[in-house]
Design a protein around this motif. Structure first.
Motif, PDB file in Angstrom:
ATOM      1  N   TRP A 118      -1.395  13.915  -8.615  1.00  0.00           N
ATOM      2  CA  TRP A 118      -1.314  14.697  -7.387  1.00  0.00           C
ATOM      3  C   TRP A 118      -0.791  16.098  -7.688  1.00  0.00           C
ATOM      4  O   TRP A 118      -0.210  16.357  -8.743  1.00  0.00           O
ATOM      5  N   THR A 119      -1.038  17.010  -6.736  1.00  0.00           N
ATOM      6  CA  THR A 119      -0.521  18.379  -6.773  1.00  0.00           C
ATOM      7  C   THR A 119       0.144  18.650  -5.439  1.00  0.00           C
ATOM      8  O   THR A 119      -0.420  18.337  -4.386  1.00  0.00           O
ATOM      9  N   GLU A 120       1.345  19.212  -5.473  1.00  0.00           N
ATOM     10  CA  GLU A 120       2.028  19.539  -4.221  1.00  0.00           C
ATOM     11  C   GLU A 120       2.600  20.944  -4.279  1.00  0.00           C
ATOM     12  O   GLU A 120       3.019  21.426  -5.332  1.00  0.00           O
ATOM     13  N   ASP A 121       2.579  21.609  -3.141  1.00  0.00           N
ATOM     14  CA  ASP A 121       3.191  22.921  -2.978  1.00  0.00           C
ATOM     15  C   ASP A 121       4.282  22.819  -1.927  1.00  0.00           C
ATOM     16  O   ASP A 121       4.013  22.412  -0.786  1.00  0.00           O
ATOM     17  N   ALA A 122       5.504  23.187  -2.311  1.00  0.00           N
ATOM     18  CA  ALA A 122       6.612  23.274  -1.352  1.00  0.00           C
ATOM     19  C   ALA A 122       6.848  24.742  -1.030  1.00  0.00           C
ATOM     20  O   ALA A 122       6.985  25.568  -1.937  1.00  0.00           O
ATOM     21  N   ARG A 123       6.879  25.088   0.258  1.00  0.00           N
ATOM     22  CA  ARG A 123       7.138  26.454   0.679  1.00  0.00           C
ATOM     23  C   ARG A 123       8.592  26.545   1.160  1.00  0.00           C
ATOM     24  O   ARG A 123       8.998  25.811   2.063  1.00  0.00           O
ATOM     25  N   VAL A 124       9.334  27.449   0.538  1.00  0.00           N
ATOM     26  CA  VAL A 124      10.776  27.532   0.727  1.00  0.00           C
ATOM     27  C   VAL A 124      11.123  28.850   1.416  1.00  0.00           C
ATOM     28  O   VAL A 124      10.846  29.931   0.875  1.00  0.00           O
ATOM     29  N   GLN A 169       4.704  22.019   3.506  1.00  0.00           N
ATOM     30  CA  GLN A 169       4.372  21.192   2.353  1.00  0.00           C
ATOM     31  C   GLN A 169       2.883  20.909   2.343  1.00  0.00           C
ATOM     32  O   GLN A 169       2.296  20.553   3.375  1.00  0.00           O
ATOM     33  N   ASP A 170       2.263  21.091   1.183  1.00  0.00           N
ATOM     34  CA  ASP A 170       0.855  20.746   0.989  1.00  0.00           C
ATOM     35  C   ASP A 170       0.749  19.735  -0.136  1.00  0.00           C
ATOM     36  O   ASP A 170       1.430  19.854  -1.158  1.00  0.00           O
ATOM     37  N   LEU A 171      -0.109  18.757   0.039  1.00  0.00           N
ATOM     38  CA  LEU A 171      -0.273  17.695  -0.944  1.00  0.00           C
ATOM     39  C   LEU A 171      -1.747  17.387  -1.135  1.00  0.00           C
ATOM     40  O   LEU A 171      -2.485  17.223  -0.158  1.00  0.00           O
ATOM     41  N   THR A 172      -2.191  17.340  -2.379  1.00  0.00           N
ATOM     42  CA  THR A 172      -3.532  16.869  -2.720  1.00  0.00           C
ATOM     43  C   THR A 172      -3.395  15.696  -3.672  1.00  0.00           C
ATOM     44  O   THR A 172      -2.732  15.815  -4.706  1.00  0.00           O
ATOM     45  N   THR A 173      -3.960  14.560  -3.329  1.00  0.00           N
ATOM     46  CA  THR A 173      -3.941  13.399  -4.225  1.00  0.00           C
ATOM     47  C   THR A 173      -5.275  13.323  -4.956  1.00  0.00           C
ATOM     48  O   THR A 173      -6.329  13.344  -4.335  1.00  0.00           O
ATOM     49  N   HIS A 174      -5.213  13.254  -6.265  1.00  0.00           N
ATOM     50  CA  HIS A 174      -6.416  13.181  -7.084  1.00  0.00           C
ATOM     51  C   HIS A 174      -6.875  11.743  -7.294  1.00  0.00           C
ATOM     52  O   HIS A 174      -8.054  11.483  -7.557  1.00  0.00           O
ATOM     53  N   ARG A 175      -5.932  10.832  -7.172  1.00  0.00           N
ATOM     54  CA  ARG A 175      -6.187   9.387  -7.213  1.00  0.00           C
ATOM     55  C   ARG A 175      -5.176   8.718  -6.300  1.00  0.00           C
ATOM     56  O   ARG A 175      -4.151   9.311  -5.990  1.00  0.00           O
ATOM     57  N   HIS A 221       0.867  -1.171   0.000  1.00  0.00           N
ATOM     58  CA  HIS A 221       0.000   0.000   0.000  1.00  0.00           C
ATOM     59  C   HIS A 221       0.912   1.232   0.000  1.00  0.00           C
ATOM     60  O   HIS A 221       1.890   1.275   0.745  1.00  0.00           O
ATOM     61  N   VAL A 222       0.585   2.231  -0.798  1.00  0.00           N
ATOM     62  CA  VAL A 222       1.461   3.396  -0.941  1.00  0.00           C
ATOM     63  C   VAL A 222       0.943   4.542  -0.075  1.00  0.00           C
ATOM     64  O   VAL A 222      -0.156   5.051  -0.299  1.00  0.00           O
ATOM     65  N   LEU A 223       1.753   4.942   0.898  1.00  0.00           N
ATOM     66  CA  LEU A 223       1.395   6.108   1.694  1.00  0.00           C
ATOM     67  C   LEU A 223       1.427   7.338   0.788  1.00  0.00           C
ATOM     68  O   LEU A 223       2.398   7.542   0.060  1.00  0.00           O
ATOM     69  N   PRO A 224       0.377   8.176   0.790  1.00  0.00           N
ATOM     70  CA  PRO A 224       0.332   9.301  -0.151  1.00  0.00           C
ATOM     71  C   PRO A 224       1.540  10.218  -0.096  1.00  0.00           C
ATOM     72  O   PRO A 224       1.928  10.806  -1.114  1.00  0.00           O
ATOM     73  N   SER A 225       2.177  10.360   1.052  1.00  0.00           N
ATOM     74  CA  SER A 225       3.339  11.244   1.146  1.00  0.00           C
ATOM     75  C   SER A 225       4.519  10.755   0.314  1.00  0.00           C
ATOM     76  O   SER A 225       5.475  11.522   0.091  1.00  0.00           O
ATOM     77  N   PHE A 226       4.476   9.511  -0.185  1.00  0.00           N
ATOM     78  CA  PHE A 226       5.503   9.055  -1.122  1.00  0.00           C
ATOM     79  C   PHE A 226       5.578   9.979  -2.327  1.00  0.00           C
ATOM     80  O   PHE A 226       6.646  10.106  -2.961  1.00  0.00           O
TER      81      PHE A 226
END
Length: 307
Positions: free
Chosen positions: A142-148, A96-102, A59-64
Motif C-alpha cells: 500500500w501507499t499512504e499520504d498523511a497531510r499535516v 489521509q489518502d490510501l491506495t492498496t495495491h493488494r 477480513h482486514v479493513l484496508p484502513s488498518f
C-alpha cells in the motif's frame, strides 16, 4: 525554529521493518467500533461483525494500513524529519489518502519507507505531505499520504499547493447511517499505536486549543470506511482500492457520527457530520469500487480523486 522546506524535501527517505498479527487487526477493528453496530440486535455475535473480530474468519479493513506495525502515525512521524522542528500541540491531521495495491493480509512483515513529498504555505499554516510506501516479499502492499497541518508556520514563502475542492455530492444520499462514538473510543483506539496526548490528556488538549480531548481523525476515517463497506459493498473489503479524506472538523468522544453516502460508477462519496452539533467533520471518496475480484490500478490526488 521554523520549518525548513528545502531541508525537509531533500531529506533521505527513512525505512524500517513493520509487522502485525491478527490480534493487531482485531484490536484496530474494535477501536473503530466493530462488534458495536447499534443496528444489530446482538452486534457482538452478529456474523457480519464477526468477520472483523473473530480470527477464524478475519477480513482486514484496508484502513488498518494506517496503524499496521503499531508505530506512530504519519502525522507524528513527519515531525522527526530533518527541517521540521515544531511542537506537537501546533499540529493537526488535515487528511489521509490510501491506495492498496493488494489486499492487506491479516498478518505480515514488510518494509515501510517514508519521506516528505511536499510542503505547502497556506498563509496561516504550513501543510506537510508525508508519503509512506509499504512493500513485502511479494511487492508493493500500500501507499499512504498523511497531510499535516502546522499552525503558525505559513507566510514564509512557497506555493500554496492544490486548494481546489471537488463539488459537493448532489441529490439524496444512497444511504445514511449513524454511528455513536463511545466515551472511551479514543482511549481504545490509541492502543493501536497513536499515543498523541491530544486524544487522552485534558491538559494537553487545552494547550492545543481544545476544551477536552478529541477523537483521532484516523478513527473517524476507519469508522467511515467500515460504514461504507458494510452498507454499500456487501461487507467485501476487497472492493476498496483507494480512500481519500479531508478532516474538516473535530469529533469528540460521545458524539454521534452521521455518515451520508453517494454511490457513483466506481466510487462512493461520503460526508460525515457530528449529528448533535451540526458540524461536518470528514469529506472523502472511497474509490475504485468495482465488482468482486476485479482489480483497478491507480492513485489518488490530494482531494481523493482518481488519477
Amino acid at each position: 525554529m521554523p520549518i525548513d522546506a528545502a531541508l525537509a524535501l531533500a531529506a533521505a527517505p527513512r525505512s524500517g521493518e513493520i509487522s502485525w498479527t491478527p490480534g493487531d487487526v482485531q484490536l484496530y477493528h474494535l477501536g473503530i467500533g466493530a462488534g458495536a453496530d447499534p443496528g444489530k440486535a446482538d452486534p457482538a455475535t452478529d456474523p457480519d461483525e464477526l468477520r472483523y473480530t473473530l480470527e477464524s474468519r478475519l477480513h482486514v479493513l484496508p484502513s488498518f494500513a494506517t496503524v499496521a506495525g503499531g508505530g506512530p502515525p504519519g502525522v507524528i512521524r513527519a515531525l522527526s524529519v530533518p527541517g521540521v522542528d515544531v511542537g506537537l500541540a501546533r499540529v493537526l491531521h488535515a487528511g489521509q489518502d490510501l491506495t492498496t495495491h493488494r489486499p492487506v493480509p491479516a498478518s505480515g512483515t514488510a518494509t515501510a519507507t517514508s519521506r516528505v513529498t511536499a510542503v505547502y504555505d497556506r498563509g496561516e499554516a504550513a501543510v506537510l505531505v508525508l508519503r509512506t510506501e509499504v512493500t513485502d516479499a511479494e511487492g508493493p502492499l500500500w501507499t499512504e499520504d498523511a497531510r499535516v497541518f502546522v499552525r503558525g508556520e505559513g507566510g514564509r514563502g512557497g506555493g500554496r499547493g492544490p486548494v481546489s475542492r471537488p463539488d459537493p455530492p448532489v441529490g439524496v444520499p444512497d444511504r445514511t447511517v449513524e454511528r455513536p462514538v463511545r466515551p472511551d473510543q479514543a482511549l481504545l483506539y490509541r492502543l493501536s499505536g497513536d499515543l498523541n496526548p491530544l486524544h487522552a490528556d485534558p491538559e494537553f488538549a487545552r494547550l492545543a486549543g481544545f476544551d477536552r480531548p478529541v477523537l483521532h481523525g484516523l478513527c473517524t476515517y476507519g469508522i467511515t470506511l467500515k460504514a461504507v463497506v458494510d452498507t454499500l459493498l456487501g461487507g467485501d473489503v476487497g472492493r476498496v482500492r483507494g480512500y481519500g479524506a479531508r478532516f474538516t472538523g473535530v469529533v469528540y468522544p460521545g458524539d454521534t457520527l452521521r455518515v451520508r453516502m453517494w454511490r457513483g460508477e466506481d466510487r462512493v462519496r461520503v460526508v460525515v457530520d457530528a449529528a448533535g452539533r451540526g458540524a461536518t467533520v470528514l469529506t472523502g471518496t472511497v474509490g475504485h469500487v468495482r465488482g468482486r475480484g476485479r482489480r483497478v490500478p491507480g492513485r489518488y490526488d490530494e482531494e481523493g480523486r482518481s488519477s
